[in-house]
Design a protein around this motif. Structure first.
Motif, PDB file in Angstrom:
ATOM      1  N   ALA A   1      80.434  42.332  33.277  1.00  0.00           N
ATOM      2  CA  ALA A   1      81.177  43.348  32.521  1.00  0.00           C
ATOM      3  C   ALA A   1      82.581  43.574  33.067  1.00  0.00           C
ATOM      4  O   ALA A   1      83.488  43.941  32.321  1.00  0.00           O
ATOM      5  CB  ALA A   1      80.403  44.666  32.499  1.00  0.00           C
ATOM      6  N   VAL A   2      82.783  43.339  34.380  1.00  0.00           N
ATOM      7  CA  VAL A   2      84.125  43.527  34.951  1.00  0.00           C
ATOM      8  C   VAL A   2      84.915  42.223  34.992  1.00  0.00           C
ATOM      9  O   VAL A   2      85.989  42.162  35.576  1.00  0.00           O
ATOM     10  CB  VAL A   2      84.108  44.214  36.343  1.00  0.00           C
ATOM     11  CG1 VAL A   2      83.511  45.599  36.247  1.00  0.00           C
ATOM     12  CG2 VAL A   2      83.410  43.368  37.386  1.00  0.00           C
ATOM     13  N   GLY A   3      84.388  41.173  34.363  1.00  0.00           N
ATOM     14  CA  GLY A   3      85.170  39.955  34.193  1.00  0.00           C
ATOM     15  C   GLY A   3      84.768  38.755  35.016  1.00  0.00           C
ATOM     16  O   GLY A   3      85.374  37.692  34.882  1.00  0.00           O
TER      17      GLY A   3
ATOM     18  N   GLU B   1      95.824  45.850  33.216  1.00  0.00           N
ATOM     19  CA  GLU B   1      94.644  45.122  33.690  1.00  0.00           C
ATOM     20  C   GLU B   1      93.892  45.928  34.746  1.00  0.00           C
ATOM     21  O   GLU B   1      92.661  45.926  34.778  1.00  0.00           O
ATOM     22  CB  GLU B   1      95.032  43.749  34.248  1.00  0.00           C
ATOM     23  CG  GLU B   1      93.824  42.913  34.642  1.00  0.00           C
ATOM     24  CD  GLU B   1      94.170  41.552  35.219  1.00  0.00           C
ATOM     25  OE1 GLU B   1      93.237  40.905  35.733  1.00  0.00           O
ATOM     26  OE2 GLU B   1      95.347  41.132  35.172  1.00  0.00           O
TER      27      GLU B   1
ATOM     28  N   GLY C   1      87.932  50.692  33.923  1.00  0.00           N
ATOM     29  CA  GLY C   1      87.210  51.189  32.748  1.00  0.00           C
ATOM     30  C   GLY C   1      85.967  50.377  32.457  1.00  0.00           C
ATOM     31  O   GLY C   1      84.907  50.931  32.126  1.00  0.00           O
ATOM     32  N   GLN C   2      86.073  49.056  32.588  1.00  0.00           N
ATOM     33  CA  GLN C   2      84.904  48.191  32.376  1.00  0.00           C
ATOM     34  C   GLN C   2      83.830  48.490  33.410  1.00  0.00           C
ATOM     35  O   GLN C   2      82.634  48.524  33.101  1.00  0.00           O
ATOM     36  CB  GLN C   2      85.318  46.720  32.445  1.00  0.00           C
ATOM     37  CG  GLN C   2      86.169  46.278  31.276  1.00  0.00           C
ATOM     38  CD  GLN C   2      86.902  44.972  31.547  1.00  0.00           C
ATOM     39  OE1 GLN C   2      87.227  44.637  32.678  1.00  0.00           O
ATOM     40  NE2 GLN C   2      87.189  44.242  30.474  1.00  0.00           N
TER      41      GLN C   2
ATOM     42  N   GLY D   1      82.103  51.730  32.530  1.00  0.00           N
ATOM     43  CA  GLY D   1      81.268  51.546  31.356  1.00  0.00           C
ATOM     44  C   GLY D   1      80.011  50.741  31.619  1.00  0.00           C
ATOM     45  O   GLY D   1      79.050  50.809  30.852  1.00  0.00           O
ATOM     46  N   ALA D   2      80.016  49.968  32.715  1.00  0.00           N
ATOM     47  CA  ALA D   2      78.871  49.116  33.051  1.00  0.00           C
ATOM     48  C   ALA D   2      77.972  49.728  34.112  1.00  0.00           C
ATOM     49  O   ALA D   2      77.120  49.052  34.668  1.00  0.00           O
ATOM     50  CB  ALA D   2      79.371  47.751  33.511  1.00  0.00           C
TER      51      ALA D   2
ATOM     52  N   ALA E   1      92.015  48.546  32.794  1.00  0.00           N
ATOM     53  CA  ALA E   1      90.936  47.940  32.007  1.00  0.00           C
ATOM     54  C   ALA E   1      89.746  47.591  32.891  1.00  0.00           C
ATOM     55  O   ALA E   1      88.593  47.866  32.524  1.00  0.00           O
ATOM     56  CB  ALA E   1      91.446  46.697  31.283  1.00  0.00           C
ATOM     57  N   MET E   2      90.001  47.017  34.061  1.00  0.00           N
ATOM     58  CA  MET E   2      88.892  46.613  34.927  1.00  0.00           C
ATOM     59  C   MET E   2      88.124  47.832  35.448  1.00  0.00           C
ATOM     60  O   MET E   2      86.902  47.826  35.493  1.00  0.00           O
ATOM     61  CB  MET E   2      89.382  45.755  36.077  1.00  0.00           C
ATOM     62  CG  MET E   2      88.278  45.028  36.805  1.00  0.00           C
ATOM     63  SD  MET E   2      88.976  43.743  37.855  1.00  0.00           S
ATOM     64  CE  MET E   2      87.491  42.913  38.347  1.00  0.00           C
TER      65      MET E   2
END
Length: 140
Positions: free
Chosen positions: A23-25, A84, A90-91, A94-95, A87-88
């Protein structure tokens, strides 16, 4: 070949941790993954090895720290932009992670935030405008 880094992290729930890091990439490398460990790839040179506690104990005689209760390491990844970084984090939130366990750092030329994974491992995400950073250091 450039040097590679493998950050080895003890995790309590391997499947949950795989989902979190995806989820974080990070992407799962199945070549180095089984029921006791998972290799999560952030880049060509940066990998996180998620290890069950039984697997982790094969590499150390020390007790496994509870990263929710004590800090043993701060891991920092660079980002291409402020967006970025946000976003990371936030990811991660959210996960199932915890956003911003540390202070948000905003110095104009450098911006950083952090998150904790579900096991409490602390990750920092940092963006820096190198040209502006050099000018700021010259003035100091």
């Amino acid at each position: 070949m450039p040097k590679m880094i493998f950050v080895n992290l003890p995790v309590t729930d391997l499947k949950r941790s795989i989902a979190f890091y995806e989820a974080v990439g990070a992407r799962l490398n199945p070549q180095f993954t089984d029921e006791t460990a998972a290799c999560m790839v952030f880049s060509e040179t940066i990998h996180a090895m998620l290890l069950t506690h039984d697997k982790y104990r094969q590499f150390t005689q020390k007790p496994i720290a509870d990263a929710h209760a004590a800090s043993g390491v701060l891991i920092c990844l660079s980002a291409e932009s402020r967006a970025e970084v946000d976003a990371m984090v936030g990811q991660a939130a959210g996960a199932g992670g915890r956003a911003d366990p540390g202070k948000v750092q905003d110095y104009g030329f450098m911006y950083g935030r952090s998150f904790e994974d579900p096991d409490g491992h602390h990750w920092e995400i940092m963006w820096m405008d190198m040209a502006a950073a050099q000018k700021a250091m010259e003035r100091a």
